[in-house]
Design a protein around this motif. Structure first.
Motif, short mmCIF file in Angstrom:
data_model
loop_
_atom_site.label_atom_id
_atom_site.label_comp_id
_atom_site.label_asym_id
_atom_site.label_seq_id
_atom_site.Cartn_x
_atom_site.Cartn_y
_atom_site.Cartn_z
N TRP A 178 0.83 -1.21 0.00
CA TRP A 178 0.00 0.00 0.00
C TRP A 178 0.87 1.26 0.00
CZ3 TRP A 178 -4.60 1.29 -1.40
CH2 TRP A 178 -5.62 0.35 -1.43
N GLY A 179 1.96 1.25 0.75
CA GLY A 179 2.87 2.40 0.75
C GLY A 179 3.43 2.67 -0.63
N MET A 180 3.83 1.62 -1.30
CA MET A 180 4.36 1.74 -2.66
C MET A 180 3.27 2.29 -3.60
SD MET A 180 7.20 1.02 -4.49
CE MET A 180 8.07 -0.24 -3.60
N TYR A 181 2.07 1.74 -3.51
CA TYR A 181 0.98 2.18 -4.39
C TYR A 181 0.63 3.65 -4.17
CZ TYR A 181 -3.61 2.88 -6.36
OH TYR A 181 -4.67 3.40 -7.07
N VAL A 182 0.40 4.05 -2.91
CA VAL A 182 0.01 5.43 -2.63
C VAL A 182 1.12 6.40 -3.05
CG1 VAL A 182 -0.58 7.09 -0.80
CG2 VAL A 182 -1.59 4.79 -0.78
N SER A 242 11.84 -2.82 2.03
CA SER A 242 11.13 -4.10 2.11
C SER A 242 11.29 -4.89 0.83
CB SER A 242 9.64 -3.85 2.35
OG SER A 242 9.00 -3.51 1.14
N LYS A 243 10.84 -6.15 0.88
CA LYS A 243 10.88 -6.99 -0.31
C LYS A 243 9.92 -6.50 -1.38
CE LYS A 243 7.83 -10.38 1.83
NZ LYS A 243 7.74 -11.73 2.34
N CYS A 244 9.06 -5.56 -1.04
CA CYS A 244 8.12 -4.98 -2.00
C CYS A 244 8.85 -4.37 -3.20
CB CYS A 244 7.27 -3.93 -1.29
SG CYS A 244 6.01 -3.18 -2.30
N ALA A 245 9.97 -3.72 -2.95
CA ALA A 245 10.75 -3.10 -4.03
C ALA A 245 11.28 -4.16 -4.98
CB ALA A 245 11.90 -2.27 -3.46
#
Length: 186
Positions: free
Chosen positions: A73-77, A96-99
């Motif tokens: 959600w942080g990445m999306y926003v 995070s692993k999100c990147a």
């Protein structure tokens, strides 16, 4: 003794800190936060220009979620905010692993959020130039502070045109080029 020497040879000390993007680029740092499993998830992010000047930021109270969901959600926003601001050259950084997920195969937990990941990728493709990077947390203190600030808000997003006071020391450290020691695996 031989075992500990071999472990030491696998690590090295690095000095880590926030670095401004190249000239005419903008940087988005994002982070997520969950105090304990099954509790409120939050995220936050900060967009700065090549001189380190704050353009915009956000904090979001997501509600109960996993840390992975908070990071996504942080990445999306953050990417959506950058897109809405008309930013064309963007460096996106997360600790995070999100990147990593945006450039590699998704894990099963992240695959369950694939529509949100797809939305992030669609926003990034529309920009002129994009770099997505995984960074160490020592280079992401501002985003971390904004994510934790979301714990104080009602559900939803709070946008920041000016950095909130809790960022003052972090922004000062970033602007001065302060580095923090970290042991990393080689």
């Amino acid at each position: 003794m031989e075992k500990s020497n071999s472990l030491l040879s696998l690590t090295r000390e690095e000095l880590i800190g926030w670095e401004a993007p190249n000239w005419n680029w903008t940087k988005l740092n994002v982070d997520g936060s969950v105090n304990q499993p099954g509790s409120k998830g939050t995220c936050g992010g900060l967009i700065r220009d090549w001189m380190g000047r704050t353009i915009a930021g956000f904090s979001m109270n997501i509600g109960v979620c996993t840390i992975t969901m908070a990071e996504i959600w942080g990445m999306y926003v953050g990417v959506k905010l950058a897109s809405e601001l008309g930013i064309r050259k963007l460096v996106v950084e997360s600790d995070s692993k999100c990147a990593i997920t945006l450039t590699q195969k998704m894990s099963p937990e992240i695959h369950g959020n694939s529509s949100l990941i797809r939305s992030i990728k669609e926003l990034l493709v529309k920009m002129e130039d994009v770099e997505v990077r995984h960074i160490y947390r020592e280079a992401n203190f501002c985003a971390d502070a904004l994510a934790k600030l979301g714990q104080e808000h009602e559900l939803g997003i709070k946008f920041w045109e000016q950095p909130p006071p809790c960022l003052f020391h972090h922004l000062l450290a970033d602007a001065s080029g302060m580095k923090f020691s970290r042991i990393v695996v080689q």
